[in-house]
Motif scaffolding. Sequence first.
Motif, PDB file in Angstrom:
ATOM      1  N   ILE A 114      34.649  -4.845 -54.752  1.00 22.28           N
ATOM      2  CA  ILE A 114      34.120  -4.836 -53.280  1.00 22.28           C
ATOM      3  C   ILE A 114      34.715  -6.930 -52.778  1.00 22.28           C
ATOM      4  O   ILE A 114      35.789  -6.693 -52.358  1.00 22.28           O
ATOM      5  N   GLU A 115      33.870  -7.444 -53.511  1.00 25.65           N
ATOM      6  CA  GLU A 115      34.491  -8.880 -53.186  1.00 25.65           C
ATOM      7  C   GLU A 115      36.037  -9.436 -53.399  1.00 25.65           C
ATOM      8  O   GLU A 115      35.836  -9.667 -52.829  1.00 25.65           O
ATOM      9  N   SER A 116      35.676  -8.479 -54.960  1.00 27.76           N
ATOM     10  CA  SER A 116      36.846  -9.435 -55.448  1.00 27.76           C
ATOM     11  C   SER A 116      38.438  -9.061 -54.823  1.00 27.76           C
ATOM     12  O   SER A 116      39.578  -9.527 -54.507  1.00 27.76           O
ATOM     13  N   PHE A 117      38.482  -8.225 -53.915  1.00 25.90           N
ATOM     14  CA  PHE A 117      39.382  -7.168 -53.014  1.00 25.90           C
ATOM     15  C   PHE A 117      39.480  -8.445 -51.822  1.00 25.90           C
ATOM     16  O   PHE A 117      40.774  -8.122 -50.834  1.00 25.90           O
ATOM     17  N   PHE A 118      38.178  -8.862 -51.018  1.00 20.48           N
ATOM     18  CA  PHE A 118      38.356  -9.349 -49.975  1.00 20.48           C
ATOM     19  C   PHE A 118      38.682 -10.965 -49.830  1.00 20.48           C
ATOM     20  O   PHE A 118      39.424 -11.081 -49.833  1.00 20.48           O
ATOM     21  N   ASN A 119      37.703 -10.827 -51.342  1.00 16.02           N
ATOM     22  CA  ASN A 119      38.331 -12.682 -52.191  1.00 16.02           C
ATOM     23  C   ASN A 119      40.415 -12.230 -51.897  1.00 16.02           C
ATOM     24  O   ASN A 119      40.660 -13.496 -51.271  1.00 16.02           O
ATOM     25  N   SER A 120      40.729 -11.211 -52.337  1.00 19.40           N
ATOM     26  CA  SER A 120      42.559 -11.885 -52.452  1.00 19.40           C
ATOM     27  C   SER A 120      42.902 -11.837 -51.082  1.00 19.40           C
ATOM     28  O   SER A 120      44.244 -11.978 -51.031  1.00 19.40           O
ATOM     29  N   LYS A 233      42.515   1.684 -50.426  1.00 15.01           N
ATOM     30  CA  LYS A 233      43.228   2.457 -51.297  1.00 15.01           C
ATOM     31  C   LYS A 233      42.704   1.429 -52.642  1.00 15.01           C
ATOM     32  O   LYS A 233      42.407   1.939 -54.107  1.00 15.01           O
ATOM     33  N   ASN A 234      42.326   0.256 -52.426  1.00 15.58           N
ATOM     34  CA  ASN A 234      41.749  -0.889 -53.854  1.00 15.58           C
ATOM     35  C   ASN A 234      41.017  -0.049 -53.919  1.00 15.58           C
ATOM     36  O   ASN A 234      40.384   0.238 -55.589  1.00 15.58           O
ATOM     37  N   ILE A 235      39.730   0.494 -53.407  1.00 16.27           N
ATOM     38  CA  ILE A 235      37.694   1.084 -54.646  1.00 16.27           C
ATOM     39  C   ILE A 235      38.445   2.547 -54.707  1.00 16.27           C
ATOM     40  O   ILE A 235      37.906   2.937 -55.518  1.00 16.27           O
ATOM     41  N   PHE A 236      38.841   3.078 -53.716  1.00 15.05           N
ATOM     42  CA  PHE A 236      38.391   4.684 -53.834  1.00 15.05           C
ATOM     43  C   PHE A 236      40.097   4.854 -54.777  1.00 15.05           C
ATOM     44  O   PHE A 236      40.386   6.842 -54.585  1.00 15.05           O
ATOM     45  N   GLY A 237      41.385   3.911 -54.469  1.00 13.64           N
ATOM     46  CA  GLY A 237      42.510   5.002 -55.353  1.00 13.64           C
ATOM     47  C   GLY A 237      43.701   4.830 -54.428  1.00 13.64           C
ATOM     48  O   GLY A 237      43.313   4.818 -52.385  1.00 13.64           O
ATOM     49  N   SER A 238      45.012   4.576 -54.440  1.00  6.61           N
ATOM     50  CA  SER A 238      46.278   4.535 -53.686  1.00  6.61           C
ATOM     51  C   SER A 238      46.489   5.539 -53.463  1.00  6.61           C
ATOM     52  O   SER A 238      46.808   4.764 -51.939  1.00  6.61           O
ATOM     53  N   ASN A 239      46.086   6.706 -53.093  1.00  2.24           N
ATOM     54  CA  ASN A 239      46.353   8.127 -51.452  1.00  2.24           C
ATOM     55  C   ASN A 239      45.137   7.685 -51.532  1.00  2.24           C
ATOM     56  O   ASN A 239      45.816   9.075 -50.406  1.00  2.24           O
ATOM     57  N   THR A 240      44.568   6.903 -50.871  1.00  2.00           N
ATOM     58  CA  THR A 240      42.985   7.578 -49.773  1.00  2.00           C
ATOM     59  C   THR A 240      43.675   6.919 -49.142  1.00  2.00           C
ATOM     60  O   THR A 240      44.739   6.008 -48.592  1.00  2.00           O
ATOM     61  N   LYS A 241      43.210   7.549 -47.911  1.00  2.00           N
ATOM     62  CA  LYS A 241      43.349   7.265 -46.421  1.00  2.00           C
ATOM     63  C   LYS A 241      42.247   6.933 -45.839  1.00  2.00           C
ATOM     64  O   LYS A 241      41.054   7.501 -46.195  1.00  2.00           O
ATOM     65  N   ILE A 242      42.636   6.330 -44.495  1.00  6.86           N
ATOM     66  CA  ILE A 242      40.631   6.479 -43.610  1.00  6.86           C
ATOM     67  C   ILE A 242      40.939   7.151 -42.828  1.00  6.86           C
ATOM     68  O   ILE A 242      42.344   7.565 -41.793  1.00  6.86           O
ATOM     69  N   ASP A 259      35.834   6.501 -41.880  1.00  6.34           N
ATOM     70  CA  ASP A 259      35.882   8.100 -43.223  1.00  6.34           C
ATOM     71  C   ASP A 259      36.875   7.781 -44.195  1.00  6.34           C
ATOM     72  O   ASP A 259      37.422   7.020 -44.126  1.00  6.34           O
ATOM     73  N   VAL A 260      36.848   7.583 -45.071  1.00  4.84           N
ATOM     74  CA  VAL A 260      38.187   8.041 -45.719  1.00  4.84           C
ATOM     75  C   VAL A 260      37.580   8.997 -46.734  1.00  4.84           C
ATOM     76  O   VAL A 260      36.590  10.395 -46.222  1.00  4.84           O
ATOM     77  N   THR A 261      39.489   9.994 -46.955  1.00  9.64           N
ATOM     78  CA  THR A 261      39.596  11.063 -47.592  1.00  9.64           C
ATOM     79  C   THR A 261      38.294  11.418 -49.522  1.00  9.64           C
ATOM     80  O   THR A 261      38.684  10.374 -49.819  1.00  9.64           O
ATOM     81  N   CYS A 262      38.226  12.219 -49.326  1.00 11.45           N
ATOM     82  CA  CYS A 262      37.413  13.115 -51.076  1.00 11.45           C
ATOM     83  C   CYS A 262      38.057  12.354 -51.733  1.00 11.45           C
ATOM     84  O   CYS A 262      39.547  12.745 -51.977  1.00 11.45           O
ATOM     85  N   HIS A 263      37.432  11.822 -52.367  1.00  9.86           N
ATOM     86  CA  HIS A 263      37.898  11.475 -53.466  1.00  9.86           C
ATOM     87  C   HIS A 263      38.292  12.603 -54.581  1.00  9.86           C
ATOM     88  O   HIS A 263      39.297  12.624 -55.951  1.00  9.86           O
ATOM     89  N   VAL A 264      37.359  13.578 -53.924  1.00 10.72           N
ATOM     90  CA  VAL A 264      37.237  14.896 -55.043  1.00 10.72           C
ATOM     91  C   VAL A 264      38.194  15.455 -54.387  1.00 10.72           C
ATOM     92  O   VAL A 264      39.350  15.562 -56.340  1.00 10.72           O
ATOM     93  N   CYS A 265      38.566  15.787 -53.565  1.00  6.99           N
ATOM     94  CA  CYS A 265      40.059  16.580 -53.177  1.00  6.99           C
ATOM     95  C   CYS A 265      40.412  16.693 -52.738  1.00  6.99           C
ATOM     96  O   CYS A 265      41.982  17.032 -52.395  1.00  6.99           O
ATOM     97  N   HIS A 266      40.530  15.195 -51.876  1.00  3.23           N
ATOM     98  CA  HIS A 266      41.952  14.514 -51.803  1.00  3.23           C
ATOM     99  C   HIS A 266      42.120  15.902 -50.868  1.00  3.23           C
ATOM    100  O   HIS A 266      43.222  15.660 -49.986  1.00  3.23           O
TER     101      HIS A 266
END
Lengths: 342, 791
Positions: A114-120, A233-242, A259-266
Amino acid sequence: MISELKQELTNMINDVNSLNDLQNIKVSIFGKKGRITLLTKDMKDKTIEERRQIGQEVHQLKEYIEIIIKQKELFLIEKKINDDINNEAIDIYLPGMEFNSGTLHPLTITRNEIESFFNSLGFAVIEGNEIESDEYNFEKMNIPKDHPARDMQDTFYFSVEELLRTHTSPMQARTMEANAPDGPIRVIVPGKTYRRDEDDLTHSHQFMQIEGLVIDKNISLADLKGTLELFAKNIFGSNTKIRFRPSYFPFTEPSVEVDVTCHVCHGQGCSVCKQTGWIEILGAGQVHPNVIDNCGYDSNVYQGFAFGMGVERVAMIKYGIDDIRLFYNNNLNFLKQFDKIK
Amino acid sequence: MIVSYKLLNKYVDLKGIDPFELGDILTNAGLEVENVRALAQGSDLVIGYVKEAYPHPNSDKLTVCLTDVGNETLKICCGAKNVGQDMYVIVARPGCQLDYAKVPVIKKVTLGGVESNGMICSLSEIGIPSKFQTHEQLAGIEVLDHEYQLGAEALKTLGYNDFILDISLTPNRSDIYSIYALAIEVAGLLNTTLFDVEQNIEQKQEGLYHINIESEDCLSYGLFTFTNLNAQEGSYENKIMLYALGFKPRFNIVDDGNMAMVISGNPVHTFDADKLKSKKFIIKKGLEEEHFLALDDKEYQITKDDLLIINGDEIVAIAGVIGSKSSCIDENTKNIVVESAAFSHVSVRNTARRLDLFSEASVRFSKIVNSYTLEFPIKIMEELLNVKCDAINKVNYLKYEAKPIKLTHEKITKVLGITIAFEECVAILRRLSFKVEIEDSTLIAYPPSYRKDVEIDVDLIEEIIRVYGYENIIASLPLQEINDHPLSNIQTLVNHTKKLLNDFGLNEIITYQLSNARKLDQFSLEKNYKELYNPLNNERMIYRDNLLTSLVECIEYNKSYQINDQQLFEISHVFVDNKEKTYLSLGLIGNYYQGNWHNQALKADFYIMKALIFDWLAKLGFYYGRVLIEPVAKDHPFLHPKKSAYITMNKKIIGVFGQLHPRLAQEKKLNECLIAQIDLSLLSTNKGRINKYEGLSLIPSVYRDLSLIVPNDIYANEIIKVVKQGNNKLIKDVKIFDLYYGQELPEHTYSMALSLEIGNDNENLNELEINNLINKVLKELQNKLNIILRN
């Protein structure tokens, strides 16, 4: 006579089976008393013509024998290498040496990601004390005494004025004060936080939070949405929606649950997301004008967003962990499951 | 907050919207609906009448019921004990779906030779939770109270055609504890009609009572007199509604008071007027040592923080929490006085919490009730009781005057980052019952009395965006000047340390910061603890002053799982010397390195711990020399006094490491356990040496081995110091490659084998120069330390 010798030597060389024997044969042919050497031994009794005749024949014989010895030698070297290789065979299925490789705690791994994402995105990482004052934990965050929101977070107190921070938000106030009245702010604050909760599957009296704060003249809710979309998208995968759901926090207005889209069932709905397709991940909003004014900025000019997330929650979702207490039991058989690079 | 869809529909036109969809709409607007369920389940249930009932010929448990369902008479075998002739009942005919019944699809069957064409239902079988049922209802079929049209659709006729929404409210929306306030919200969200309701009652004559408010915690107080009432049971449908909303139906005066509270959000308390001994009411704080017998037949102790309602000299209620036994209404009550008041929510909350009395009323009073709608529940009671209130006494009843809030279109755009048409912003606020005036592109909004949470312009923006929809926000990224903000020394040190220790094969742990004195004592030096005044339990009372307590606890825990080889570290805050500091702890037990068929295991010991610490420090630029070690105090409490050391820097102790004290080791069954604790805050005040090119010698070194006989009291550091001293840096490195203790050596000596790396970066040394150097070293060893060469 020479041709007989040639045949005899050829047979001898052919029959040789080791480099050692071949060496001995070489000596017996070319050495001081070698068979070919002896051929030219009593040349002084011969005529010049005979000498030349014999010399030529012996030379040819010598060349011939040298070649076949050389060939035999190459053959035997190759044969020895092959024999050695077979003799050196090992069991490649035996285990190799066991390196001692350590692991970082899954909360640290998640926090680092998480830190390195926000660092970027240019966020500075700052940390604060865990023992805080009531003033910074509550008052400056627009939670006066007897505010109903104080019920939401039962607090460990050392004294009337001193407590264990219930969120990383006091660092919002401290950072704003350090940069007031006009400095732009873009920080995240990771750290341990505490609530007076009994520990169970989903509650822990100690947990880790990451707070985010961006303050400037035109930082909007749309900017919050963009930032958190990239984060998800960075933490849970590029298809993630919020999605934003309206909510309430005393220190933000408007306030949202994210909320983020469920990473199991998308987003299709499954048991992990209780059939909703969404998983609640953090709280956020536009910083309440009272907070901005409390911390030395003018809320008529400055605004911005803040968000706060539980690192345990992110890790539990990412790794599929169902009991928050596992993070604090520190069973090595648990800790060593998080040794992959990503 | 439990909401009945049917009740809500009385105040707002729900346009027949599906209750589940309504749930989603509310959730998306910030009123999180946790659950939506049908009050009862069952398709095609009808009302029937048992014309004739007789015992089953072949079964003691069954009764054969000839049941008239309007267009036919069904023969049904019923197993309930309470079934009998001349009863109105709920009938599931063959083909009917009943999810909560044992057999979910009803079929025509033959039971003991008698055919059975359906089922007479209990409430449980139609999905009514047991908590909403009486013992009789739970034990048998539901027997209806009076005549109904036979064959009529049962759920609708009886009032079971309802849906229950369970809403979890955020603290700012306590207004939604009123169905009417929820109706305002829903009208705004669905853009539909709110049915206007009169909230005030007609002017009445002044009542007989005299009210005296003697505490600031009572904001408004009113008493409403009703006379000549008949206490009676409510209708079947009303009872169902009350059950659904979480109340136990009793008789009309109680039931209607509860309904009035649910709809208006203002709790009322009803006194039996004939039981009140005085016409004088005083509202004031209690005295210590007072006792109060409440209507739940329990006696409560009053404190000076409790707000009391006093009639004459008798306590008749703890304000907002519970009424007295002596003044409460019962089935014989004829005349009542209904209290509608506003109290300090803090006062009610504290009292309710102390007495553990959380009722529907005290929960509402613990939030902020709407003090401008105090007549609303009375108005509803008038309608439900169908009796007009006779007289009123009221004090501090305030008329609501909305405070104007100014909001510019520009501000809306600036905060949201998107542009919503100004007209739409205004329309949204009006839909939510805000009065809105417009001046150019500025709006002035007047919130309805329920919306105490809306105070400033950004509150209005939130109202606009949550109705407009967050999904309509177009995402962007924050644009601003970014300054470099490097990590602090301690942050950098912590990050590097985690990485290095990870590379050394150590596993990071994170343990709890809160512990207790019994545990901390073993590893605390100061025992000057930072103690909580409201700990949750005895285990977690103190913010720890060391990391070793939890480290050793963690080692013991893992040992109990047969994990014998452990390499652990933790970095965390501790509270020492009256401030928060960052400490590092290290722990090793069992093998540091695993052995297998290929190589031997390497057991963790003092020297492995030492190597870890000094390699880590060297990698940070703190070389041996700057960091030193020295023996610990003889009576060290938790370390083996002979197998432990302080780590010092600039003559300050920055850490300690060594083997767990044998006494603790025995107690905890942790043999040869190595631990370390280092003050990273202190270390981070020093700067490590940074990387710099030091030149590269092309002249090879030569190596010479020396085997020495050393007196027992000489330590390795002294020998190396003498070897290296004064040799013009010709001795580049000294390695101790063997130690030997044996009988053949002179008494009180041991043998040490050294390997010297000798070299001059500028020129090759010849044999003579090397021999001279060695001889000089040997001579000094002999002179200074009494060390001789072993032949």
